[in-house]
Design a protein around this motif. Structure first.
Motif, PDB file in Angstrom:
ATOM      1  N   MET A 405       0.828  -1.207   0.000  1.00  0.00           N
ATOM      2  CA  MET A 405       0.000   0.000   0.000  1.00  0.00           C
ATOM      3  C   MET A 405       0.861   1.255   0.000  1.00  0.00           C
ATOM      4  O   MET A 405       0.570   2.228  -0.711  1.00  0.00           O
ATOM      5  N   PHE A 406       1.942   1.248   0.788  1.00  0.00           N
ATOM      6  CA  PHE A 406       2.866   2.386   0.759  1.00  0.00           C
ATOM      7  C   PHE A 406       3.492   2.525  -0.625  1.00  0.00           C
ATOM      8  O   PHE A 406       3.695   3.640  -1.110  1.00  0.00           O
ATOM      9  N   ALA A 407       3.809   1.400  -1.262  1.00  0.00           N
ATOM     10  CA  ALA A 407       4.363   1.455  -2.618  1.00  0.00           C
ATOM     11  C   ALA A 407       3.375   2.092  -3.592  1.00  0.00           C
ATOM     12  O   ALA A 407       3.776   2.757  -4.555  1.00  0.00           O
ATOM     13  N   LEU A 408       2.080   1.911  -3.335  1.00  0.00           N
ATOM     14  CA  LEU A 408       1.046   2.534  -4.168  1.00  0.00           C
ATOM     15  C   LEU A 408       0.889   4.026  -3.881  1.00  0.00           C
ATOM     16  O   LEU A 408       0.222   4.734  -4.640  1.00  0.00           O
ATOM     17  N   GLY A 409       1.459   4.495  -2.771  1.00  0.00           N
ATOM     18  CA  GLY A 409       1.359   5.907  -2.438  1.00  0.00           C
ATOM     19  C   GLY A 409       0.627   6.213  -1.147  1.00  0.00           C
ATOM     20  O   GLY A 409       0.371   7.385  -0.850  1.00  0.00           O
ATOM     21  N   CYS A 410       0.271   5.182  -0.369  1.00  0.00           N
ATOM     22  CA  CYS A 410      -0.405   5.403   0.912  1.00  0.00           C
ATOM     23  C   CYS A 410       0.396   6.366   1.782  1.00  0.00           C
ATOM     24  O   CYS A 410       1.621   6.256   1.889  1.00  0.00           O
ATOM     25  N   ILE A 411      -0.277   7.319   2.434  1.00  0.00           N
ATOM     26  CA  ILE A 411       0.393   8.288   3.315  1.00  0.00           C
ATOM     27  C   ILE A 411       0.049   8.038   4.782  1.00  0.00           C
ATOM     28  O   ILE A 411       0.277   8.886   5.633  1.00  0.00           O
ATOM     29  N   GLN A 412      -0.516   6.895   5.084  1.00  0.00           N
ATOM     30  CA  GLN A 412      -0.923   6.541   6.444  1.00  0.00           C
ATOM     31  C   GLN A 412      -1.887   7.590   7.008  1.00  0.00           C
ATOM     32  O   GLN A 412      -1.748   8.075   8.116  1.00  0.00           O
ATOM     33  N   ALA A 413      -2.898   7.921   6.215  1.00  0.00           N
ATOM     34  CA  ALA A 413      -3.897   8.895   6.641  1.00  0.00           C
ATOM     35  C   ALA A 413      -4.912   8.295   7.611  1.00  0.00           C
ATOM     36  O   ALA A 413      -5.722   9.020   8.177  1.00  0.00           O
ATOM     37  N   LEU A 414      -4.890   6.975   7.787  1.00  0.00           N
ATOM     38  CA  LEU A 414      -5.770   6.267   8.724  1.00  0.00           C
ATOM     39  C   LEU A 414      -7.250   6.439   8.365  1.00  0.00           C
ATOM     40  O   LEU A 414      -8.102   6.538   9.240  1.00  0.00           O
ATOM     41  N   GLN A 415      -7.532   6.444   7.062  1.00  0.00           N
ATOM     42  CA  GLN A 415      -8.899   6.597   6.573  1.00  0.00           C
ATOM     43  C   GLN A 415      -9.411   5.328   5.887  1.00  0.00           C
ATOM     44  O   GLN A 415     -10.417   5.367   5.183  1.00  0.00           O
ATOM     45  N   CYS A 416      -8.719   4.209   6.089  1.00  0.00           N
ATOM     46  CA  CYS A 416      -9.014   2.986   5.325  1.00  0.00           C
ATOM     47  C   CYS A 416     -10.459   2.522   5.474  1.00  0.00           C
ATOM     48  O   CYS A 416     -11.015   1.917   4.564  1.00  0.00           O
ATOM     49  N   ASN A 417     -11.065   2.757   6.615  1.00  0.00           N
ATOM     50  CA  ASN A 417     -12.413   2.246   6.887  1.00  0.00           C
ATOM     51  C   ASN A 417     -13.516   3.257   6.592  1.00  0.00           C
ATOM     52  O   ASN A 417     -14.669   3.011   6.907  1.00  0.00           O
ATOM     53  N   LYS A 418     -13.176   4.413   5.979  1.00  0.00           N
ATOM     54  CA  LYS A 418     -14.151   5.496   5.859  1.00  0.00           C
ATOM     55  C   LYS A 418     -14.493   5.883   4.418  1.00  0.00           C
ATOM     56  O   LYS A 418     -15.216   6.839   4.195  1.00  0.00           O
ATOM     57  N   ASN A 419     -13.924   5.213   3.446  1.00  0.00           N
ATOM     58  CA  ASN A 419     -14.180   5.538   2.037  1.00  0.00           C
ATOM     59  C   ASN A 419     -13.735   6.954   1.684  1.00  0.00           C
ATOM     60  O   ASN A 419     -14.265   7.576   0.761  1.00  0.00           O
ATOM     61  N   THR A 420     -12.754   7.484   2.442  1.00  0.00           N
ATOM     62  CA  THR A 420     -12.273   8.850   2.199  1.00  0.00           C
ATOM     63  C   THR A 420     -10.758   8.882   2.011  1.00  0.00           C
ATOM     64  O   THR A 420     -10.142   9.929   2.199  1.00  0.00           O
ATOM     65  N   CYS A 421     -10.159   7.742   1.638  1.00  0.00           N
ATOM     66  CA  CYS A 421      -8.708   7.671   1.467  1.00  0.00           C
ATOM     67  C   CYS A 421      -8.229   8.731   0.468  1.00  0.00           C
ATOM     68  O   CYS A 421      -8.662   8.737  -0.688  1.00  0.00           O
ATOM     69  N   PRO A 422      -7.343   9.649   0.869  1.00  0.00           N
ATOM     70  CA  PRO A 422      -6.932  10.736  -0.025  1.00  0.00           C
ATOM     71  C   PRO A 422      -6.059  10.289  -1.192  1.00  0.00           C
ATOM     72  O   PRO A 422      -5.873  11.050  -2.138  1.00  0.00           O
ATOM     73  N   THR A 423      -5.513   9.066  -1.128  1.00  0.00           N
ATOM     74  CA  THR A 423      -4.644   8.595  -2.208  1.00  0.00           C
ATOM     75  C   THR A 423      -5.350   7.655  -3.171  1.00  0.00           C
ATOM     76  O   THR A 423      -4.724   7.145  -4.105  1.00  0.00           O
ATOM     77  N   GLY A 424      -6.648   7.374  -2.952  1.00  0.00           N
ATOM     78  CA  GLY A 424      -7.427   6.554  -3.862  1.00  0.00           C
ATOM     79  C   GLY A 424      -7.243   5.065  -3.684  1.00  0.00           C
ATOM     80  O   GLY A 424      -7.772   4.278  -4.471  1.00  0.00           O
ATOM     81  N   ILE A 425      -6.523   4.637  -2.646  1.00  0.00           N
ATOM     82  CA  ILE A 425      -6.214   3.215  -2.476  1.00  0.00           C
ATOM     83  C   ILE A 425      -7.362   2.459  -1.829  1.00  0.00           C
ATOM     84  O   ILE A 425      -7.723   1.363  -2.272  1.00  0.00           O
ATOM     85  N   THR A 426      -7.955   3.020  -0.787  1.00  0.00           N
ATOM     86  CA  THR A 426      -8.999   2.295  -0.044  1.00  0.00           C
ATOM     87  C   THR A 426     -10.352   2.986  -0.133  1.00  0.00           C
ATOM     88  O   THR A 426     -11.143   2.939   0.798  1.00  0.00           O
ATOM     89  N   THR A 427     -10.609   3.643  -1.247  1.00  0.00           N
ATOM     90  CA  THR A 427     -11.886   4.328  -1.425  1.00  0.00           C
ATOM     91  C   THR A 427     -12.503   3.939  -2.760  1.00  0.00           C
ATOM     92  O   THR A 427     -11.799   3.562  -3.703  1.00  0.00           O
TER      93      THR A 427
END
Length: 499
Positions: A405-427
């Motif tokens: 996920m970090f390789a994809l650009g995750c910034i550890q925003a801690l939004q994985c469960n909220k559909n608001t991931c700012p990097t588009g990974i978990t939304t």
């Protein structure tokens, strides 16, 4: 001239009017908020400090983003610190990963791992590629691979379409396998051409019938794909041992619902265990059935907590014959993962990998099954030292979800469960997904995988062995309470290889 002056004067009047109107609206809004705050009774801060108290929630939310950049030191932040993330980012971009002026890692805390360099490390031309390992020798279609670092289970649903696409293409390019997670097989998993491990969760997503039971027909259809290499039966996962998977309804789109075989827009909550499993004999029966239907290597994934059942399982395997054993055992660490989970389970339930991995490896040795069952380690293994440690402790393969996920650009925003991931990974918000270019990110996935294996190789060679899987427990030491380190083989003495 007069006409120009008149136009300027008119423009100024309009601007003044708009300013007055804006101020009036602002004052009205503040007045409404003031009345709402002083009359409500649920929030003491807002009642005592009307309007101004609302900024507390804004700053609390933004603090998650600002801490990692302005306040936390390189080695302080959790669950992954800046030094770890920076190494992954640079590896994914294929940039220089050397550092200068000494390590910022504190080597004194209890539990710190130290590798011991060998007196006669192999020179470059004597280093070796990892040997291919065969998984599932008793299957119709065994799986052989050299790759010792692969992509752990992340469901389509938990992560987005472009993220799956990038991972699939990057895995193919770098020779890694990709685990589907429990959310079923999507066309995006197959799109890149990577080797796939299909995970059967407790809800049987993707291979369930109308009643939620395992469907042999759907299982055969999944296994018919040439890319499908192994089947993993998930008993539990690091984020929530003893609890089924949780996908909030906001992330259950029509497409995801169709793949999983569930209603759209509703929370997707899996049972806390497979209803078919009442005993270890039932587990072996299910493994045998899935292996027979698919012809593919079939194994288990679990977080280890209570471990008496492992003694019973391994005893039953020896009673039936070693061909009845799971072809692999994925051991997940209990210190969280990518999924949404209750804090009580994520923080307190299960054993961390540093304790569970040697426990399982030693039990396999005790029962004479270590050569039969391949061991896969997962859980916060995001840099070379982490993976080298796991291999030294007895793992055959390592997997990571958050590292990729970090390789994809995750910034550890801690939004994985909220559909608001700012990097588009978990939304699944198209507006946020557009920032993730699968083509560009697939290259970073491949770079990360290759640089990880290179990093592990550097550590292995420094320890005096030719390839990473030759690492043993005596190549590692761990710091004790008295400040001195001892070899890991003294702490876990039952495992003896090459002695």
């Amino acid at each position: 001239m007069e006409e120009t002056f008149s136009l300027v004067q008119s423009a100024n009047q309009i601007l003044v009017t708009l300013l007055i109107l804006g101020l009036g609206i602002a004052i009205l809004v503040v007045a409404v908020l003031y009345i709402l705050d002083v009359t409500q009774t649920k929030h003491a801060i807002r009642r005592n400090f009307p309007v101004i108290g609302r900024f507390r929630y804004f700053f609390e939310h933004m603090g998650e983003f600002f801490r990692q950049y302005f306040f936390a030191q390189d080695r302080e932040e959790m669950p992954f610190n800046r030094a770890q993330r920076s190494w992954i980012y640079r590896s994914a971009k294929n940039l220089d990963n050397t550092i200068a002026f000494g390590s910022t890692r504190d080597l004194s805390p209890v539990g710190t791992i130290l590798f011991v360099n060998g007196a006669f490390p192999p020179i470059d031309q004597h280093s070796a590629e990892p040997e291919p390992l065969v998984i599932g020798p008793y299957c119709r279609e065994p799986y052989s691979t050299r790759s010792f670092f692969n992509i752990s289970g992340m469901s389509f649903g938990a992560i987005s379409k472009p993220a799956i696409r990038a991972l699939s293409k990057g895995a193919k390019e770098s020779g890694a396998w990709m685990n589907t997670g429990e959310g079923g097989l999507s066309p995006y998993h197959l799109e890149g051409g990577a080797d796939i491990v299909f995970q059967i969760g407790t809800a049987k997503y993707g291979v369930r019938d109308a009643e939620g039971r395992l469907s042999d027909d759907r299982l055969r259809a999944i296994a018919a794909h040439d890319q499908m290499k192994m089947i993993e039966i998930k008993l539990s996962q690091g984020a929530k041992p003893g609890k089924g998977g949780i996908l909030p309804g906001a992330k259950v789109t029509e497409e995801i619902a169709a793949i999983r075989g569930i209603p759209a827009g509703c929370d997707s909550i899996s049972p806390n265990r497979h209803p078919e499993h009442e005993t270890v004999a039932d587990m072996l029966d299910m493994i045998a059935h899935v292996r027979e239907v698919t012809g593919k290597p079939t194994g288990l994934k679990a977080v280890i907590g209570a471990y008496g059942w492992l003694e019973d399982l391994f005893t039953e395997i020896n009673r039936r014959g070693i061909e009845s054993a799971p072809d692999f055992f994925t051991i997940d660490s209990a210190d969280g993962g990518t999924g949404a989970a209750p804090m009580g389970l994520m923080d307190y339930m299960g054993l961390p990998l540093k304790e569970s991995l040697p426990l399982v490896v030693d039990l396999l040795h005790k029962h004479g099954l270590r050569d039969r069952v391949r061991v896969i380690a997962g859980g916060k293994l995001v840099n070379g030292a982490d993976v080298a440690w796991a291999l030294a402790m007895g793992a055959d393969f390592c997997v990571s979800a958050r590292g990729f996920m970090f390789a994809l650009g995750c910034i550890q925003a801690l939004q994985c469960n909220k559909n608001t991931c700012p990097t588009g990974i978990t939304t699944h918000d198209p507006g946020l997904q557009k920032g993730l270019d699968p083509v560009d990110k697939s290259v970073r996935v491949a770079h990360y995988k290759r640089n990880m294996e290179y990093s592990v190789g550097v550590i292995a060679h420094s320890c005096g062995v030719r390839e990473p899987r030759d690492l043993r427990r005596y190549h590692c030491r761990v710091v004790q309470e008295n400040g001195r380190s001892v070899p890991l083989e003294e702490i876990y003495p039952e495992y003896r290889t090459g002695s």
